[in-house]
Each structure stands twice: as C-alpha cells, then as structure tokens.
Design a protein around this motif. Structure first.
Motif, PDB file in Angstrom:
ATOM      1  N   UNK A 202       0.832  -1.209   0.000  1.00  0.00           N
ATOM      2  CA  UNK A 202       0.000   0.000   0.000  1.00  0.00           C
ATOM      3  C   UNK A 202       0.866   1.259   0.000  1.00  0.00           C
ATOM      4  N   UNK A 203       1.967   1.239   0.736  1.00  0.00           N
ATOM      5  CA  UNK A 203       2.875   2.391   0.757  1.00  0.00           C
ATOM      6  C   UNK A 203       3.517   2.606  -0.613  1.00  0.00           C
ATOM      7  N   UNK A 204       3.845   1.517  -1.295  1.00  0.00           N
ATOM      8  CA  UNK A 204       4.400   1.630  -2.644  1.00  0.00           C
ATOM      9  C   UNK A 204       3.352   2.192  -3.600  1.00  0.00           C
ATOM     10  N   UNK A 205       2.108   1.698  -3.469  1.00  0.00           N
ATOM     11  CA  UNK A 205       1.019   2.194  -4.327  1.00  0.00           C
ATOM     12  C   UNK A 205       0.765   3.677  -4.115  1.00  0.00           C
ATOM     13  N   UNK A 206       1.003   4.160  -2.887  1.00  0.00           N
ATOM     14  CA  UNK A 206       0.785   5.577  -2.567  1.00  0.00           C
ATOM     15  C   UNK A 206       1.992   6.438  -2.926  1.00  0.00           C
ATOM     16  N   UNK A 207       3.069   5.819  -3.418  1.00  0.00           N
ATOM     17  CA  UNK A 207       4.273   6.562  -3.767  1.00  0.00           C
ATOM     18  C   UNK A 207       5.113   6.965  -2.584  1.00  0.00           C
ATOM     19  N   UNK A 208       4.901   6.333  -1.426  1.00  0.00           N
ATOM     20  CA  UNK A 208       5.635   6.678  -0.210  1.00  0.00           C
ATOM     21  C   UNK A 208       6.800   5.728   0.060  1.00  0.00           C
ATOM     22  N   UNK A 209       6.962   4.739  -0.807  1.00  0.00           N
ATOM     23  CA  UNK A 209       8.078   3.804  -0.679  1.00  0.00           C
ATOM     24  C   UNK A 209       8.470   3.347  -2.066  1.00  0.00           C
ATOM     25  N   UNK A 210       9.759   3.185  -2.293  1.00  0.00           N
ATOM     26  CA  UNK A 210      10.262   2.786  -3.612  1.00  0.00           C
ATOM     27  C   UNK A 210       9.798   1.381  -3.971  1.00  0.00           C
TER      28      UNK A 210
END
Length: 335
Positions: A202-210
């Motif tokens: 979910x963090x990757x989908x939100x652009x908050x994690x590579x």
C-alpha cells in the motif's frame, strides 16, 4: 487530507485489524495442546503466547517481502485492491472463528489478494511462479508436519517407553511450556509478516516507498507485531477446543511432540535462506497433531473432524478470491 491519504489510512487500519483477528483466531495453534493437557492454565498460556508472538513478529521480514512481491507486482497494486483483499480475508476469519473452524488466515489473505488483483486487471497480473511457490508451501507444510510428527512421536515413545505414565506426564508438562513458547514465537515470526507485506504494498502504491524497497518500515513491523499480540491476548477459545481435543486426545508427551514438530516446520519456512515462505500455522499444527496421533494408532485420530477441517481449507482460497473480486468491483464504482 487527500483521498490517497484517506485510502492509505484505511488500508493500514484494515491490515492491523486483520492482524488482531489473526491473533485471536490463531491463538489456538500455539497453546491448544498445552491448555488441553493442563500444562498451562488458559490465562497464563494466552499471555505467554501474546508476548512471544510480539517478539517473533519483530524477528525478520523475509516473509513480508515474499507477500509484497510474489503474488502481484507492487507497481500494479492499488489501494482498492488491498482494501478488497483485507475485507475478504477478515470476513472469512470471523466466520470460521464464529463456528470454531480452524481455517487458514494465510489462505484467506492470499486468496483475497489474487481475487481482487484479477478483478482489476485479469489473470495476467498474477505472478504465477511466486503463487505456485507459496501454494506449494501451504499444501506441503501440513503433510511434512504430519510425517515429522509421526517420526518424532515414535522416537519419543522409543526413548521414554519404559517410564511410568505419571512420571512422563509430569516431565512433559514442563517441556510443553518450552515447546508452546517456541511455537508462539515462530507463529509470530511468520503470520505477522503477512500484514507487513500488505502495508508495504500500500505504501508503494501511494508513492511513499520505492518499488525496489520491499523491506517494511520499523513502524509497520512494530504496529503489526502489537496488533497480533493484542489479538492473541484476547484468545480464541472455540478453536482451542477443536485443536486441543477434537482431533486427538492429547497427553503431555503428544502435545510436546506436536508443538516441536510445528515449530521446526514453521521456522524452516520462515528463516531458511532462499525460502522465506508464508505457511499456515493452523494447517501445520493440525497436520502435526494428526501425525502424532497416528504414531499411537491410526484409529486414535478423529478423522471425521479432520475431514471437516480439510473441506474448510479447500474452500478458503476460492471463496475469498470470489468475495474479494466482488468487493473490488463494488469499491471501484463507489470510489
């Protein structure tokens, strides 16, 4: 707060709720044998399992990374996909908990992720090689548990066959405390990582994690560990009754053998280099108990109960997949 932020907060909440429910749903796996043989009081057993689940959940992140990359590529995942998967898996956990059926939280979550992803982009979105590896681990781990439980129980019977039953019971009640604690630690080290992997997606989908960084942040690890520990502390007494006595009437030596077997299988899947595979603690423990019971005599195992559990296992992934796909389609129209 933007819509992306709201969706991410919802995903984190649902993932932690899933971990909490997973905790009380799977408490039975770690403590059912020690409670049924009275090696530990129910309250003491639950609290010990909660603490060791917490420590185990902070142990490693290999399984979390497997979940984050081997079902669906993180770059194709959206918040709606994750929400649908979590809602489906959580609903299944609650239904099976209500009826006291030891089903697999791992199967439910994997089925939910696959179903929601397919509803979004079709079957081509799935990582078939990764899913095949995960399914192989889920299928073969209880079979290995059954075979290893049979062998360990036969060895224990050979070594301690000359001891009186009362002396054996007293000695193995103490040993069960160690084996139950070991199983609780291993349960936390494998099961809590599944939600860590989901939140990472979910963090990757939100652009908050590579997209190339699949290692869960510390706050993700800690929050998932605490959620599972809190759920474990709540207990899951209906499933404890099934696991602890309805499959096979356990003596302390049997409980020790089943817990030791389950710990070996789960630790191998979690920590062995090159594996880091999610397994179902429910399935592994059930298989171990059946193997230990069969070592005494095949008729000692209540195979009717085992058959009911097997049916629940077989329908988990298809049911949660269809439910998650339906939820995704509904969410994509509403949001």
């Amino acid at each position: 707060m933007t819509s992306v932020s709201v969706m991410l907060v919802l995903v984190v909440f649902l993932a932690l709720a899933f971990d909490y429910i997973n905790g009380f749903h799977d408490t039975a796996n770690a403590i059912a044998t020690s409670v049924s043989t009275r090696a530990l009081s129910p309250k003491r057993a639950v609290m010990m399992a909660a603490v060791l689940n917490l420590l185990g959940a902070l142990y490693s992140t290999g399984v979390a990374q497997t979940i984050a990359k081997d079902i669906v590529s993180p770059k194709f995942v959206t918040q709606e996909v994750v929400i649908a998967a979590l809602l489906s898996a959580t609903a299944w956990n609650l239904i099976t908990w209500y009826f006291g059926i030891p089903s697999s939280s791992s199967h439910a979550l994997i089925g939910g992720m696959a179903g929601a992803a397919v509803a979004k982009s079709g079957f081509a979105i799935l990582h078939w090689q990764g899913i095949g590896k995960i399914l192989a681990a889920l299928i073969f781990s209880p079979i290995i548990g059954m075979a290893l439980g049979f062998i360990i129980m036969k060895l224990l019977a050979l070594i301690f066959g000359g001891f009186s039953p009362s002396r054996l019971n007293q000695g193995f009640k103490k040993m069960q405390i160690i084996s139950a604690g070991l199983l609780a630690f291993n349960h936390g080290s494998n099961d809590a990582q599944k939600s860590m992997g989901i939140i990472t997606m979910a963090l990757i989908a939100a652009g908050l994690q590579s997209q190339t960084d699949l290692n869960p942040h510390f706050w993700v690890k800690l929050s998932c560990a605490l959620a599972m520990a809190a759920g474990t502390a709540a207990g899951g007494w209906k499933i404890i009754r099934t696991m602890g006595g309805k499959i096979f009437k356990l003596e302390p030596i049997n409980g020790f053998a089943a817990d030791l077997t389950s710990s070996i299988v789960i630790w191998t899947a979690t920590a062995m280099p090159g594996l880091h595979l999610p397994v179902s603690t429910t399935h592994v423990v059930s298989g171990s108990i059946m193997g230990v019971g069969s070592a005494k005599r095949v008729s000692a195992v209540r195979w009717g109960v085992a058959q009911q559990m097997l049916m629940a296992w077989l329908v988990t992934i298809p049911t949660t997949s269809v439910f998650a796909a339906t939820l995704y389609l509904a969410l994509s129209r509403l949001l």
